[in-house]
Write a protein that holds these residues in place. Structure first.
Motif, PDB file in Angstrom:
ATOM      1  N   CYS A  56       1.976  10.598   3.158  1.00 23.36           N
ATOM      2  CA  CYS A  56       1.878   9.425   2.284  1.00 23.36           C
ATOM      3  C   CYS A  56       1.160   8.302   3.029  1.00 23.36           C
ATOM      4  CB  CYS A  56       3.261   8.965   1.868  1.00 23.36           C
ATOM      5  SG  CYS A  56       3.257   7.454   0.901  1.00 23.36           S
ATOM      6  N   VAL A  57       0.223   7.607   2.332  1.00 22.55           N
ATOM      7  CA  VAL A  57      -0.459   6.482   2.970  1.00 22.55           C
ATOM      8  C   VAL A  57       0.067   5.134   2.479  1.00 22.55           C
ATOM      9  CG1 VAL A  57      -2.568   7.747   3.453  1.00 22.55           C
ATOM     10  CG2 VAL A  57      -2.348   6.517   1.296  1.00 22.55           C
ATOM     11  N   LYS A  58       1.130   5.151   1.667  1.00 23.57           N
ATOM     12  CA  LYS A  58       1.724   3.903   1.174  1.00 23.57           C
ATOM     13  C   LYS A  58       0.722   3.060   0.400  1.00 23.57           C
ATOM     14  CE  LYS A  58       5.600   4.359   3.300  1.00 23.57           C
ATOM     15  NZ  LYS A  58       6.058   3.020   3.559  1.00 23.57           N
ATOM     16  N   CYS A  59      -0.020   3.685  -0.500  1.00 17.98           N
ATOM     17  CA  CYS A  59      -1.004   2.912  -1.262  1.00 17.98           C
ATOM     18  C   CYS A  59      -0.350   2.180  -2.423  1.00 17.98           C
ATOM     19  CB  CYS A  59      -2.123   3.822  -1.763  1.00 17.98           C
ATOM     20  SG  CYS A  59      -1.628   4.946  -3.075  1.00 17.98           S
ATOM     21  N   GLY A  60       0.813   2.650  -2.867  1.00 16.26           N
ATOM     22  CA  GLY A  60       1.521   1.935  -3.929  1.00 16.26           C
ATOM     23  C   GLY A  60       1.076   2.302  -5.336  1.00 16.26           C
ATOM     24  N   ALA A  61       0.217   3.315  -5.482  1.00 16.65           N
ATOM     25  CA  ALA A  61      -0.246   3.693  -6.820  1.00 16.65           C
ATOM     26  C   ALA A  61       0.900   4.234  -7.680  1.00 16.65           C
ATOM     27  CB  ALA A  61      -1.356   4.739  -6.723  1.00 16.65           C
TER      28      ALA A  61
END
Lengths: 460, 269
Positions: A56-61
């Protein structure tokens, strides 16, 4: 009302009740240590879980795509943050970066507080997989909460609701605890109802040997959704099927999927295969139940501990097949209500049933209106994974969790004159939406899909 | 110091990067795909799976549908970064003459290489800035962010800034030829002469230091999402074959002709 440091939590099963489902609860002073041990064992097994932890890159999508976050605005209900509740522990104990840099990379030591967080937030997740569809990598938070719930189960922390269902499944083979005489009685009563209302003679064979088709209804259909079971009976009679309902496993659902994918879920599979063998079955047909259909279609092949010799299909697949081949005479004008379809998340994201649902409903309803977003982009009813808790505070949560769905139903306009139908072909969706359409004053009545087939059938 | 960064550290970096990635891939491969969690609509065969992978990897299709504002920044950043990395490989290897292969003259190719490199360098800078600004300004994104998320963005921004300075400030620029010479020394395991130009360009040394830092943390950070994406999609986008519909021993016309369900005398509306 159980709350823990401002977190809502469902009422949990007592220690004695946990022993009924074969779990020896872990004492508080050992919980942390055991949790790490179980997590270590399970992370080595499930790649879907490892990928959710490690890519997970924590993009918040995912945030705006989760009805739980939209309804509660609680940051810990953002899917990636919900996964972070376990990811921070995973990082701390099982990754180099977490061991060396700790807080900097978001790692955290385990504590009882963290375990309580798991219990609160993993049981607010509907496991509907909308985040998996929104995520650019396809990370499935459902896989994380499955494993979180599994670890909680082994620690002895399970909601009373789920424990009760697990115990009933083992005792009688269905979730409602209905024994065989009750099943037979109810079915006789339904036969009479069909005769009174539709003027058709329908028998519900129970445990009939040498049947071709094993029909697995949702046990909620006996009590809460009788028209669904009546519709199925009428359909099988109409096509002249040699069918039966097994009393030993009269349950399409399988709560094991939702809290214990080991003993509880496998036990139900074993019962099913035994019943199919004993009754000489050729094909198994599943009733209206979302998570149950996912458990059957996608999990029986990997959970069965012997070869599965029976093809398993859903009743909607079969009805849609008969409609496409023009074998059913249906009169859509018999269902004289504006109708919209709620796509159950387990059907349309986990089981690829969306087109068949439409084939069936369009043949049965004159005024059908799509609800958007639909199909695989559907929003969950808010009760997914059986978070149908009735205690006052959790009930308030359920109203919040269904807020997004309510907004979408309203946008279709079917309830404008107060006579709309909301077709929700899944037992959990029905159980959630029966009270929720009242709470949100939507002006619609909740129906199953096979209910509508039963109503629309033309007999001569 | 320059000597350490340019002569010693690269071998350490390559070792850590390679072993680190193998370690992470090994962890992933050790766990199994236990249950079938294919995501609908189910692909029917492997060519459809390839189609899903391609649209996701090249166009970020899911992100486009789920968060357009993020897609703009993320897609532009990744495409520009990918072009910049490709430009480094081709430009340094061919000394800016890579476009000769598609029919340009040598002079035009060099000008093209220079123009594209500078353009993408600037684009990736602003795209990264956009992503950093987004992370700091949108409440829900702030709520999912931990310190390392900021640090990785800042590290990337620093690398790009150093690169852009060399592009844009003539007195600090670095030509392809000395860079190629330097890479050749590294690959051939030969010592770099003390007079080599690369050792005396401070910005170049900083650029290389930061890039190596990035490669060292790569296997131990969320940067692994580049490979993780393929591993995750390998789980959730798999072909599925439905069992055939149709029920055993069912003959609907015969059942209707026999009037099954109809009571002996009337009753049906």
């Amino acid at each position: 009302m159980p709350t823990y440091k401002d977190m809502v939590q469902p009422v949990r099963a007592s220690e004695a009740e946990m022993r009924k489902i074969h779990i020896e609860p872990v004492p508080d002073d050992q919980k942390c240590e055991k949790a790490i041990q179980y997590l270590d064992e399970i992370r080595k097994k499930y790649r879907s879980f490892v990928m959710a932890m490690e890519s997970c890159v924590k993009c918040g999508a995912c945030a705006e795509n989760c009805h739980t976050y939209l309804g509660t605005k609680d940051p810990r209900n953002i899917p990636t943050n919900r996964a972070e509740l376990i990811r921070k522990i995973y990082k701390r104990y099982f990754t180099l970066e977490g061991r060396w840099f700790g807080k900097l990379v978001g790692a955290e030591d385990i504590s009882l507080d963290v375990i309580e967080e798991w219990y609160s937030y993993f049981y607010q997740c509907s496991q509907c997989r909308r985040c998996a569809m929104a995520c650019p990598f396809g990370i499935d938070t459902c896989e994380v909460t499955f494993i979180g719930r599994q670890i909680l189960h082994w620690l002895g922390i399970v909601p009373k609701l789920h424990m009760g269902v697990g115990a009933a499944m083992e005792k009688v083979g269905n979730h409602t605890g209905l024994p065989k005489p009750g099943i037979v009685d109810t079915l006789e009563f339904l036969s009479e109802e069909i005769m009174d209302e539709f003027g058709v003679e329908v028998n519900f064979p129970v445990d009939k040997p040498n049947s071709d088709i094993l029909y697995i209804p949702s046990s909620a259909d006996y009590l809460l959704n009788p028209y669904t079971l009546m519709g199925a009976g009428m359909y099988f009679t109409y096509i002249g099927a040699n069918w039966t309902i097994p009393s030993t496993v009269s349950e399409a659902g399988n709560f094991g999927l939702l809290f214990d994918q080991y003993f509880t879920q496998r036990h139900n599979v074993t019962r099913l295969l035994d019943a199919a063998q004993n009754l000489g079955i050729k094909k198994i047909v599943w009733g209206e139940c979302g998570h149950g259909w996912r458990a059957a279609k996608m999990y029986i092949p990997s959970l069965a501990d012997r070869p599965v010799n029976w093809p398993i299909t859903h009743i909607h697949d079969e009805v849609a097949y008969h409609i496409r081949t023009n074998q059913l005479k249906l009169d859509p004008n018999k269902v004289d209500h504006p109708t919209t379809l709620h796509d159950p998340c387990n059907y349309t994201r986990a089981c690829d049933l969306q087109e068949n649902l439409r084939t069936v409903i369009k043949a049965c309803v004159a005024d059908f209106r799509e609800m958007y977003p639909n199909k695989e982009r559907t929003f969950c009813c808010g009760g997914g994974s059986a978070i149908l808790f009735d205690d006052p505070e959790m009930y308030q949560r359920r109203i919040q969790l269904s807020a997004k769905k309510a907004e979408l139903v309203r946008a279709t306009g079917v309830g404008k004159d107060g006579n709309g139908y909301l077709c929700a072909p899944c037992s959990i969706c029905k159980a959630q939406l029966y009270p929720m359409v009242e709470e949100h004053e939507l002006g619609v009545e909740v129906k199953g899909l096979i209910d509508l087939v039963g109503k629309a059938l033309v007999w001569k | 110091m320059s000597w350490f960064i340019l002569q010693v550290l690269p071998y350490i970096t390559v070792t850590v990067f390679t072993l680190g990635i193998l370690y992470r891939l090994g962890r992933w491969a050790g766990a199994r795909i236990v249950h079938n969690i294919t995501l609908a609509p189910f692909p029917q065969n492997n060519s459809q799976v390839v189609g899903i992978f391609a649209t996701e990897v090249i166009f970020f299709r899911s992100l486009f549908k789920s968060d357009f504002a993020l897609w703009v920044g993320a897609w532009v950043m990744h495409i520009a970064l990918f072009s910049v990395i490709g430009g480094h490989l081709m430009g340094i290897y061919t000394l800016g003459k890579q476009f000769v292969y598609i029919g340009m003259s040598e002079g035009l190719s060099e000008a093209m290489s220079s123009l594209l490199g500078t353009t993408f360098g600037i684009v990736v800078f602003f795209a990264l800035l956009y992503l950093l600004f987004r992370r700091m300004s949108i409440q829900k994104v702030k709520e999912v962010t931990v310190t390392s998320d900021y640090l990785i963005l800042i590290l990337l921004l620093s690398i790009v800034t150093a690169g852009d300075i060399m592009r844009l400030v003539p007195s600090l620029s670095m030509e392809y030829a000395p860079a190629k010479e330097y890479v050749t020394y590294l690959v051939m395991l030969q010592p770099i002469p003390a007079t080599a130009e690369v050792l005396h360009n401070v910005i170049f040394v900083i650029h290389l230091l930061l890039v190596q830092l990035l490669l060292i943390i790569f296997p131990f950070s969320k940067l692994m999402h580049i490979l993780g994406m393929f591993a995750e999609r390998w789980i959730i986008n798999r072909p599925y074959t439905e069992p055939a519909p149709g029920l055993p021993n069912v003959d609907v016309p015969a059942a209707r002709a026999a009037g099954l369900g109809l009571p002996a005398e009337g009753g049906v509306e």
